[in-house]
Every structure is written in C-alpha cells, then in structure tokens.
Enzyme design. Structure first.
Site, PDB file in Angstrom:
ATOM      1  N   ILE A  20      -5.608   5.600   2.827  1.00 15.30           N
ATOM      2  CA  ILE A  20      -6.309   5.582   1.534  1.00 15.30           C
ATOM      3  C   ILE A  20      -6.284   6.981   0.905  1.00 15.30           C
ATOM      4  CG2 ILE A  20      -8.572   5.314   0.412  1.00 15.30           C
ATOM      5  CD1 ILE A  20      -7.568   2.642   1.159  1.00 15.30           C
ATOM      6  N   GLU A 142       3.895  10.189   5.604  1.00 16.63           N
ATOM      7  CA  GLU A 142       2.747  10.165   6.519  1.00 16.63           C
ATOM      8  C   GLU A 142       3.199   9.906   7.945  1.00 16.63           C
ATOM      9  OE1 GLU A 142      -0.088   6.967   5.861  1.00 16.63           O
ATOM     10  OE2 GLU A 142      -1.153   7.466   7.716  1.00 16.63           O
ATOM     11  N   ILE A 150       1.871  12.564  22.372  1.00 14.63           N
ATOM     12  CA  ILE A 150       3.217  12.874  22.865  1.00 14.63           C
ATOM     13  C   ILE A 150       4.267  12.246  21.965  1.00 14.63           C
ATOM     14  CG2 ILE A 150       4.836  12.413  24.756  1.00 14.63           C
ATOM     15  CD1 ILE A 150       2.487  12.672  26.675  1.00 14.63           C
ATOM     16  N   THR A 190     -17.338  21.260  12.874  1.00 16.32           N
ATOM     17  CA  THR A 190     -15.990  21.646  12.446  1.00 16.32           C
ATOM     18  C   THR A 190     -15.046  21.890  13.624  1.00 16.32           C
ATOM     19  OG1 THR A 190     -16.546  23.997  12.441  1.00 16.32           O
ATOM     20  CG2 THR A 190     -16.912  22.792  10.388  1.00 16.32           C
ATOM     21  N   GLN A 194     -10.871  22.423  13.953  1.00 19.43           N
ATOM     22  CA  GLN A 194     -10.258  23.701  14.340  1.00 19.43           C
ATOM     23  C   GLN A 194      -9.232  23.487  15.452  1.00 19.43           C
ATOM     24  OE1 GLN A 194     -13.136  26.810  15.271  1.00 19.43           O
ATOM     25  NE2 GLN A 194     -14.635  25.841  13.928  1.00 19.43           N
ATOM     26  N   CYS A 381       0.176 -20.085   2.248  1.00 17.50           N
ATOM     27  CA  CYS A 381       1.118 -20.255   3.361  1.00 17.50           C
ATOM     28  C   CYS A 381       0.603 -21.310   4.341  1.00 17.50           C
ATOM     29  CB  CYS A 381       1.397 -18.914   4.034  1.00 17.50           C
ATOM     30  SG  CYS A 381       2.982 -18.913   4.867  1.00 17.50           S
ATOM     31  N   HIS A 515       3.008 -15.678  -0.175  1.00 23.12           N
ATOM     32  CA  HIS A 515       1.815 -14.825  -0.024  1.00 23.12           C
ATOM     33  C   HIS A 515       1.653 -13.984  -1.293  1.00 23.12           C
ATOM     34  CE1 HIS A 515       0.999 -15.320   4.339  1.00 23.12           C
ATOM     35  NE2 HIS A 515       2.285 -15.571   4.399  1.00 23.12           N
ATOM     36  N   GLU A 517      -0.677 -12.422  -2.330  1.00 24.98           N
ATOM     37  CA  GLU A 517      -1.526 -11.230  -2.144  1.00 24.98           C
ATOM     38  C   GLU A 517      -0.684  -9.960  -1.986  1.00 24.98           C
ATOM     39  OE1 GLU A 517      -1.171 -13.702  -0.024  1.00 24.98           O
ATOM     40  OE2 GLU A 517      -1.417 -13.139   2.081  1.00 24.98           O
TER      41      GLU A 517
HETATM   42  N1  GLN Z   1       2.585 -20.821  10.801  1.00 25.01           N
HETATM   43  C1  GLN Z   1       3.103 -21.220   9.530  1.00 25.01           C
HETATM   44  C2  GLN Z   1       4.617 -21.075   9.464  1.00 25.01           C
HETATM   45  O1  GLN Z   1       5.202 -20.380  10.250  1.00 25.01           O
HETATM   46  C3  GLN Z   1       2.455 -20.431   8.397  1.00 25.01           C
HETATM   47  C4  GLN Z   1       2.830 -19.004   8.375  1.00 25.01           C
HETATM   48  C5  GLN Z   1       1.935 -18.160   7.522  1.00 25.01           C
HETATM   49  O2  GLN Z   1       0.872 -18.615   7.107  1.00 25.01           O
HETATM   50  N2  GLN Z   1       2.316 -16.944   7.258  1.00 25.01           N
HETATM   51  O3  GLN Z   1       5.236 -21.660   8.614  1.00 25.01           O
END
Ligand code: GLN
Length: 555
Positions: A20, A142, A150, A190, A194, A381, A515, A517
C-alpha cells in the site's frame, strides 16, 4: 528522460503494508503525470503464486496476459491505474529456472555458473526489462519479505549493482519499516529500524529515504532520531501511519513531502499532483449517504486477504453509489445445515470464486435463497456455477444436477470440465487464465451495466477449469434462465461458452464466469459490482421505507 528506478526494501516484519505504501507513492507520481510501472520480486521458490494457498498467502491475482501473481500486483494496478503483466512479478523460482535452462542449453560456454554474476545478471535483466517493455519513466521495484532473509540476498546484491550501472540520479533506495509502539512505556521504539538499516548497509545499500509504518502519527523526536541513526537527512524520513482508509495514504505521504523528495533525488521537475480522485473517494467513505449490508458466502472466511480484489471492487462500487458497503463473511458450511435465516439481514448476497467441494451445498442454498426471496445476487466464477446448479435442480427439474468438480457421477453434469482441460496434467498455470472477450446479449441487464457499445463485446479476466456444460444450455433456457454473455467464436460449443447468466423477474440476479474484480478500479468500478451495490441500495431503501411506514401505522 532516462528511466528512473525506485527500489523498495522492507524491514523489521513482513506484512507491514509495504504494498500500500509503495502503491501510494506510485499514485503520487502518476498524479504528477509520469508513466509509472511496478515490479514485485518475491524471493520464494514457487515459479508463481498460482499453486499457493489463498488462506495462507492471500489471493492469487490474475493479470491480463494470464499470469497468476502475488496480490500486490493487484494493489499496484488499482493504485497506479495501469495493467501489469507476467513480467511484473519475478520470483526466485523463475530466475533459477531460466538460469538452469540456459546452462543446459550451453549458453554459459563452460563457465562455472554462480549466484554472482549469473543469477544477479538474470535479476538485473528482468528489472531493466520491465522499464523498457512498459515504456515507463519511473519503475517501482519492491523486494518482498524482510531485509536479512537469506533468500533475498541475490536480489539485494542486484539492486546494489544497479546504482553503479544506472547512476545516482536514476536510482533511489527506500526502506519501509515498522515502528512498534510499546504500551508499557508509551513510546515508539526505533531500535528495530536501526538494526534493519544496519543490515541493509551490511549488504552495501545505504537507503536514501525511510518510510515508517506506525499505528498513529509518530512524534517528531522519534523521526529525528531515526534520521540521525540511519544517516539520512530529516527530509528523508516519512511516516505512513495507519489511515482510516487506504485511499487516504497517498495524501498522508504527499503532505509530508515524499513527492518533492523523490523529485529532488531523481532530478525531476517540480509538479503539483492531481489528487482529486483520492480525495473524493475518502470524502465519500468518511460520510456515505447510506449503508448496505452484503453477505459474502465463502470458504476462506478467516483470511479476508484471500478475497482482496473482491473487497476492493465492492468498495469501488460503494463509492460509485455513495454507499458504505458493510461486508459480512458467511461460512458456507454453516448454511449446509439449512440455517438460512441468517441471510435475511443482507441487502445483497455474493458468492465469490473458489475451488473444491467444501461448502458447495451451502453456496447452492444461498443462491436459492437469493432467487426465491428476490435478494440481489452476484455470482463470480464459482458463483455462477452454483447458481446454475441451483437453477437446474430446483427450476429445470434436473434432480441431482452438479458440477463434475464436486460429483463426478452426477446424472446431470450441468457444469463440466472444458475440453481443453481434459488432457492437462500439471497444476501450475493450467487453467483458463487471463483476459477473454464476452459477447453481451442485447436487451439484458448485463448490457445496461456494461454499456458495451455497438460491438457488444467487453473483456474480463478468468481463472477456472470448469464451465457451464453447453449440452444443458437449451434446457436451462427453456426453464427461464437468460444467457446474457458468451465467448464469441468458440465453434462446437453451441453459441459459445457461457460467460454470464441472469434471471428475469428478479431485481438483480447475475452470474459471471469471469472475475470482474480484477479490473475494477477506484476510477472505473467493475460494472457487475456497481449494479449489484445499486440494487442492494434500493433494497436497503425499500426496507427502511417499510419500517418507517410500519412505525407510522403503529402511532
Ligand atoms: N472451481 C471452479 C472452476 O475451476 C471455479 C473457479 C473459480 O471460482 N475461480 O471452474
């Protein structure tokens, strides 16, 4: 302009919010108009994060080109508003794999192959590659883990060498550490910082700046002490204290002059950053118009980082709808017992991605509850797959319908392996991964959410092995299910792989095989999420109107 590199190391403890902090610095540079990209180096031996447990390591993030990466890549994408690729996440496993393959091909011409220079050269090559291939002006690099590990030594050695190769004005070393607060003596300590700086110096790197993570703002005195011990001017010590919202971190750092500091050290022009998106987001989060309550039915309930991008996408959608999104984790296994009343208090139910049979029946119950009770439902999904199983069983009359992932002997395999998955043997990187097109059907809810333009095609990222079985699509359609999105151009699969479904006569019931998201950003929230939260907001409004009128009737 020569590409500039900012190298970031971590000290004292891991998981201190380095991602972040760095992303916020990246956002400040982006807000100054620079082309910025980021590289995450993970010193573990796995080639990628795809084979690691999400409830231990956090979510597996998927890039557009289908790499399964560390979740920090997602944080970078969201804060920098850029799309990253496979090359933006380097692991020890990748580095050694490639060195060993080169050795086998005889590319080292009978030399003794060693960590220095062969491994470090390979690392440097990958770092510089990111700058050139992304055509970046500034690259944030990063190193995961903590200085002193190590496994991170070869990477630190590569960073040390790069200052000589690239020059002082093109490189900057930042060290991020934790400043623990001791309750007994009521002070910030701190000493660990250090020691950590001393360790870094021991491998030949003197940091140019330090960012201190802490619970609350650290007194000036402690900052001065660190500047002195770390051999850094006072203007090079910054305090990233816990903010109420992560989107406030860029501003916290900017106010302390980190942007100006980077400009000076990297010899950049002085620019005033445009931070309006961040400021507005924080304003909305601090005083939302309303609150919606969302139940997320999953398996990794104890580890929210396992669904980090999903949480962020819900937050983005909340901001777009001026609503606070209150997320409750519902353990799918608890629902198996049929205790569905607990779902009644949510304004929306979300079933996220997942693998394995555990909790599946609970998720099917949750989808059924949402369908029958008219509660907004978003299935991602695995979430579309359970919605289809539920619909097949309880509406289309296919008793015992299931996915072959959970029941290989089901009489109605409505969810089945994709043909290209049948021959796959390995586990790493073998799913349907990365960005795929989706053709959206006209007149659907999905179309109003995506506004796809005349082609009707949008792209989202995928990570799955199974799909809706095309053989059952006509039956599901007859039973009323709407296929609102398909992958165009998949011959021999009916009209194409099912990408999305929805239900008529329901306020909001959507399932997507992708997905969304992963592509959701503060500036452009993922369309299914935005629509879902909007529907949840309407439900919350209706509920409070009803309460108010009941109250009135009583009076
Ligand atoms: N397990 C399901 C598949 O492989 C859904 C996968 C998921 O939700 N990313 O199709």
């Amino acid at each position: 302009m020569h590409t500039k590199y900012i190298f970031i190391t971590g000290g004292v403890v891991s998981s201190l919010g380095k991602g972040i902090t760095i992303s916020s610095l990246g956002a400040l540079l982006r807000a100054r108009g620079y082309r910025v990209t980021a590289l995450k180096i993970d010193p573990y031996i796995n080639v990628d994060a795809g084979t690691m447990r999400p409830y231990e390591h956090g979510e597996v993030f998927v890039t557009e080109d289908g790499a399964e990466t560390d979740l920090d890549i997602g944080t970078y994408e969201r804060f920098l508003d850029v799309d990253l690729a496979r090359r933006n996440n380097v692991t020890t496993g990748q580095v050694y794999l490639s060195v060993i393959e080169k050795e086998r091909r005889g590319e080292y011409l009978s030399q003794t192959v060693q960590v220095i220079p062969h491994v470090t050269d390979e690392i440097k090559e990958r770092i510089l590659e990111v700058g050139t291939s992304n055509n970046a002006e500034i690259v944030l690099v990063e190193i995961g883990g903590t200085v002193g590990d190590i496994e991170s030594l070869p990477f630190l050695e590569a960073l040390r060498q790069l200052r000589f190769e690239l020059d002082r004005e093109n490189t900057l070393y930042l060290h991020v550490t934790l400043l623990p607060f001791l309750g007994a003596s009521e002070e910030y300590k701190t000493k660990p910082t250090q020691h950590s700086v001393a360790t870094l110096r021991g491998v030949g790197i003197q940091p140019d700046g330090i960012v201190l993570r802490s619970q609350s703002p650290v007194p000036e005195e402690a900052l001065r002490k660190i500047a002195l011990f770390a051999n850094i001017g006072e203007h090079g010590v910054f305090n990233a204290y816990d903010a109420d919202f992560v989107y406030a971190v860029p501003e916290v750092l900017e106010q302390q002059g980190i942007g100006r500091f980077v400009e000076q050290l990297l010899n950049l022009e002085r620019v005033t950053p445009e931070l309006r998106v961040w400021q507005e987001a924080v304003r909305t989060l601090r005083s939302p118009a309303t609150t919606v309550s969302i139940g997320v039915v999953g398996k990794y309930v104890a580890m929210p980082d396992a669904y980090l991008s999903l949480m962020e996408a819900l937050k983005h959608a909340g901001i777009a709808n001026e609503a606070e999104v209150e997320i409750s984790w519902v353990d799918a296994e608890d629902l198996v017992k049929g205790d569905l009343e607990s779902l009644e208090r949510y304004h929306g139910i979300l079933v996220p991605g997942g693998f394995g049979v555990r909790g599946i029946e609970g998720k099917v119950q949750a989808a059924r509850f949402a369908r029958e009770q008219g509660v907004p439902y978003l299935g991602i999904c695995l979430g579309i797959q359970v919605a289809v199983i539920e619909y097949a069983r309880h509406v289309a009359g296919l008793v015992g319908a299931n996915s072959t992932e959970f029941d290989p002997y089901t009489p109605f395999p409505v969810i089945d392996l994709m043909p290209e998955q049948l021959e796959v043997e390995g586990m790493g990187g073998t799913m349907r991964l990365g960005s795929w097109p989706m053709q959206i059907a006209e007149g659907t809810l999905l179309e109003t959410l995506y506004q796809p333009g005349p082609s009707g095609v949008v792209h989202e990222r995928h990570r799955h092995r199974y799909e809706v079985n095309p053989e059952y699509v006509p039956t599901l359609r007859e039973a009323g299910m709407i296929v609102s999105g398909v992958t165009p151009g998949m011959e021999g699969r009916g009209e194409g792989l099912v990408e999305a479904i929805e239900l008529p006569n329901h306020p909001f019931f959507i399932g997507v095989q992708s997905h969304p998201e992963f592509q959701s950003r503060l500036m452009r929230s993922g369309p299914p999420f935005r629509g879902f939260i909007r529907a949840a907001r309407l439900r919350a409004q209706a509920a409070s109107d009803l309460e108010a009128s009941n109250l009135e009737a009583q009076v």
